[in-house]
Motif scaffolding. Structure first.
Motif, PDB file in Angstrom:
ATOM      1  N   PRO A   1       0.837  -1.208   0.000  1.00 45.74           N
ATOM      2  CA  PRO A   1       0.000   0.000   0.000  1.00 45.74           C
ATOM      3  C   PRO A   1       0.871   1.256   0.000  1.00 45.74           C
ATOM      4  O   PRO A   1       2.025   1.239   0.449  1.00 45.74           O
ATOM      5  CB  PRO A   1      -0.790  -0.121   1.310  1.00 45.74           C
ATOM      6  CG  PRO A   1       0.027  -1.008   2.172  1.00 45.74           C
ATOM      7  CD  PRO A   1       0.756  -1.951   1.246  1.00 45.74           C
ATOM      8  N   ALA A   2       0.319   2.346  -0.476  1.00 43.11           N
ATOM      9  CA  ALA A   2       1.054   3.614  -0.544  1.00 43.11           C
ATOM     10  C   ALA A   2       1.486   4.078   0.836  1.00 43.11           C
ATOM     11  O   ALA A   2       2.504   4.761   0.979  1.00 43.11           O
ATOM     12  CB  ALA A   2       0.191   4.677  -1.217  1.00 43.11           C
ATOM     13  N   THR A   3       0.763   3.678   1.860  1.00 44.53           N
ATOM     14  CA  THR A   3       1.088   4.105   3.225  1.00 44.53           C
ATOM     15  C   THR A   3       2.386   3.490   3.753  1.00 44.53           C
ATOM     16  O   THR A   3       2.882   3.933   4.783  1.00 44.53           O
ATOM     17  CB  THR A   3      -0.066   3.750   4.186  1.00 44.53           C
ATOM     18  OG1 THR A   3      -0.354   2.357   4.064  1.00 44.53           O
ATOM     19  CG2 THR A   3      -1.310   4.567   3.866  1.00 44.53           C
ATOM     20  N   VAL A   4       2.934   2.507   3.046  1.00 39.29           N
ATOM     21  CA  VAL A   4       4.185   1.905   3.502  1.00 39.29           C
ATOM     22  C   VAL A   4       5.297   2.952   3.547  1.00 39.29           C
ATOM     23  O   VAL A   4       6.215   2.863   4.356  1.00 39.29           O
ATOM     24  CB  VAL A   4       4.582   0.678   2.637  1.00 39.29           C
ATOM     25  CG1 VAL A   4       5.163   1.110   1.304  1.00 39.29           C
ATOM     26  CG2 VAL A   4       5.560  -0.222   3.355  1.00 39.29           C
TER      27      VAL A   4
ATOM     28  N   ARG B   1       4.707  -5.043  -6.297  1.00 43.06           N
ATOM     29  CA  ARG B   1       4.846  -3.649  -6.733  1.00 43.06           C
ATOM     30  C   ARG B   1       5.148  -2.761  -5.533  1.00 43.06           C
ATOM     31  O   ARG B   1       4.503  -2.860  -4.500  1.00 43.06           O
ATOM     32  CB  ARG B   1       3.567  -3.163  -7.401  1.00 43.06           C
ATOM     33  CG  ARG B   1       3.313  -3.803  -8.760  1.00 43.06           C
ATOM     34  CD  ARG B   1       2.043  -3.279  -9.420  1.00 43.06           C
ATOM     35  NE  ARG B   1       1.911  -1.833  -9.430  1.00 43.06           N
ATOM     36  CZ  ARG B   1       2.490  -1.032 -10.335  1.00 43.06           C
ATOM     37  NH1 ARG B   1       3.227  -1.537 -11.284  1.00 43.06           N
ATOM     38  NH2 ARG B   1       2.306   0.268 -10.285  1.00 43.06           N
ATOM     39  N   LEU B   2       6.147  -1.888  -5.724  1.00 39.52           N
ATOM     40  CA  LEU B   2       6.469  -0.896  -4.701  1.00 39.52           C
ATOM     41  C   LEU B   2       5.757   0.399  -5.047  1.00 39.52           C
ATOM     42  O   LEU B   2       5.774   0.829  -6.202  1.00 39.52           O
ATOM     43  CB  LEU B   2       7.971  -0.634  -4.654  1.00 39.52           C
ATOM     44  CG  LEU B   2       8.872  -1.737  -4.132  1.00 39.52           C
ATOM     45  CD1 LEU B   2      10.326  -1.292  -4.196  1.00 39.52           C
ATOM     46  CD2 LEU B   2       8.506  -2.106  -2.715  1.00 39.52           C
ATOM     47  N   PRO B   3       5.157   1.055  -4.082  1.00 37.31           N
ATOM     48  CA  PRO B   3       4.481   2.323  -4.366  1.00 37.31           C
ATOM     49  C   PRO B   3       5.491   3.471  -4.415  1.00 37.31           C
ATOM     50  O   PRO B   3       6.639   3.336  -3.986  1.00 37.31           O
ATOM     51  CB  PRO B   3       3.546   2.485  -3.166  1.00 37.31           C
ATOM     52  CG  PRO B   3       4.295   1.832  -2.051  1.00 37.31           C
ATOM     53  CD  PRO B   3       5.009   0.659  -2.686  1.00 37.31           C
TER      54      PRO B   3
ATOM     55  N   GLY C   1      11.254   6.121  -1.074  1.00 31.07           N
ATOM     56  CA  GLY C   1      12.372   6.992  -0.728  1.00 31.07           C
ATOM     57  C   GLY C   1      12.163   7.769   0.567  1.00 31.07           C
ATOM     58  O   GLY C   1      13.110   8.314   1.132  1.00 31.07           O
ATOM     59  N   ASN C   2      10.925   7.803   1.062  1.00 36.72           N
ATOM     60  CA  ASN C   2      10.636   8.480   2.329  1.00 36.72           C
ATOM     61  C   ASN C   2      11.038   7.639   3.533  1.00 36.72           C
ATOM     62  O   ASN C   2      11.031   8.135   4.654  1.00 36.72           O
ATOM     63  CB  ASN C   2       9.148   8.818   2.427  1.00 36.72           C
ATOM     64  CG  ASN C   2       8.731   9.820   1.378  1.00 36.72           C
ATOM     65  OD1 ASN C   2       9.530  10.627   0.919  1.00 36.72           O
ATOM     66  ND2 ASN C   2       7.476   9.755   0.963  1.00 36.72           N
ATOM     67  N   MET C   3      11.361   6.395   3.313  1.00 32.82           N
ATOM     68  CA  MET C   3      11.768   5.508   4.410  1.00 32.82           C
ATOM     69  C   MET C   3      13.244   5.754   4.721  1.00 32.82           C
ATOM     70  O   MET C   3      14.105   4.944   4.428  1.00 32.82           O
ATOM     71  CB  MET C   3      11.540   4.049   4.027  1.00 32.82           C
ATOM     72  CG  MET C   3      10.117   3.685   3.816  1.00 32.82           C
ATOM     73  SD  MET C   3      10.000   1.913   3.498  1.00 32.82           S
ATOM     74  CE  MET C   3       8.720   1.890   2.305  1.00 32.82           C
ATOM     75  N   THR C   4      13.518   6.876   5.331  1.00 28.16           N
ATOM     76  CA  THR C   4      14.901   7.322   5.501  1.00 28.16           C
ATOM     77  C   THR C   4      15.704   6.465   6.474  1.00 28.16           C
ATOM     78  O   THR C   4      16.930   6.551   6.491  1.00 28.16           O
ATOM     79  CB  THR C   4      14.926   8.787   5.963  1.00 28.16           C
ATOM     80  OG1 THR C   4      14.119   8.919   7.137  1.00 28.16           O
ATOM     81  CG2 THR C   4      14.395   9.700   4.860  1.00 28.16           C
ATOM     82  N   SER C   5      15.058   5.638   7.276  1.00 30.93           N
ATOM     83  CA  SER C   5      15.775   4.751   8.195  1.00 30.93           C
ATOM     84  C   SER C   5      16.142   3.421   7.543  1.00 30.93           C
ATOM     85  O   SER C   5      16.860   2.619   8.144  1.00 30.93           O
ATOM     86  CB  SER C   5      14.927   4.474   9.443  1.00 30.93           C
ATOM     87  OG  SER C   5      14.699   5.662  10.153  1.00 30.93           O
TER      88      SER C   5
END
Length: 181
Positions: A17-20, A36-38, A42-46
């Motif tokens: 889901p996009a919320t990931v 599929r990756l949403p 790139g927002n998963m900075t950790s």
């Protein structure tokens, strides 16, 4: 949410889901076949480890753009890179420049794509494992700073004398597989 690991291999899940992308504390993401990756990965900075079963334009649109944002990434493992053209491959290689903490980089292409260049990418000091299969590189990157590599596997068009000297100075090198085409 403080989830640190999301491993969906062997689940049959077709799309995250996009919320990931809001999982800011996520450190490890492992996907299954054709997942599929949403947008927003790139927002998963950790994120420190990203293991993808498949990377195609269909399952991971704008992957190279998202990858550039993952500056804490230490492990990038892609089992099958498919349906990628030479321009997309060049963009993918360019995105490696932002991975200054990468320790393990393994890419396996599903069909031989020909020749690419790793010019402009200087592997970071902490790189330990580098393996790329299914694509030939024109020449070795600037390995002089990578004295701690333990595993190295690639296909190259030619190997020069100075390349062998650089490889000989890699004191921690335990496994070396070079294919010359």
């Amino acid at each position: 949410m403080h989830l640190q690991t999301l491993d969906i291999r062997d689940t049959g899940l077709e799309e995250l889901p996009a919320t990931v992308g809001k999982l800011s504390k996520l450190m490890r993401l492992c996907t299954g076949e054709d997942t599929r990756l949403p947008f927003g990965v790139g927002n998963m900075t950790s994120l420190q480890e990203l293991s993808l079963f498949t990377l195609t334009a269909d399952c991971c649109p704008n992957f190279s753009v998202e990858l550039r944002k993952l500056t804490n990434l230490r492990v990038l493992y892609i089992l099958e890179v498919g349906n990628i053209n030479s321009s997309s491959l060049k963009t993918l290689v360019e995105s490696f420049c932002s991975l200054r903490r990468i320790q393990q980089l393994e890419l396996y292409f599903s069909s031989h794509l020909g020749i690419t260049s790793l010019e402009g990418w200087e592997p970071p000091l902490q790189l330990r494992i580098f393996s790329i299969a299914g694509v030939s590189i024109a020449r070795l990157p600037a390995w002089g700073s990578c004295k701690h590599i333990s595993n190295l596997c690639f296909t190259v068009l030619e190997l020069e004398t100075w390349d062998l000297e650089i490889l000989a100075n890699m004191s921690e090198l335990h496994s070396l597989a070079i294919y010359i085409v």
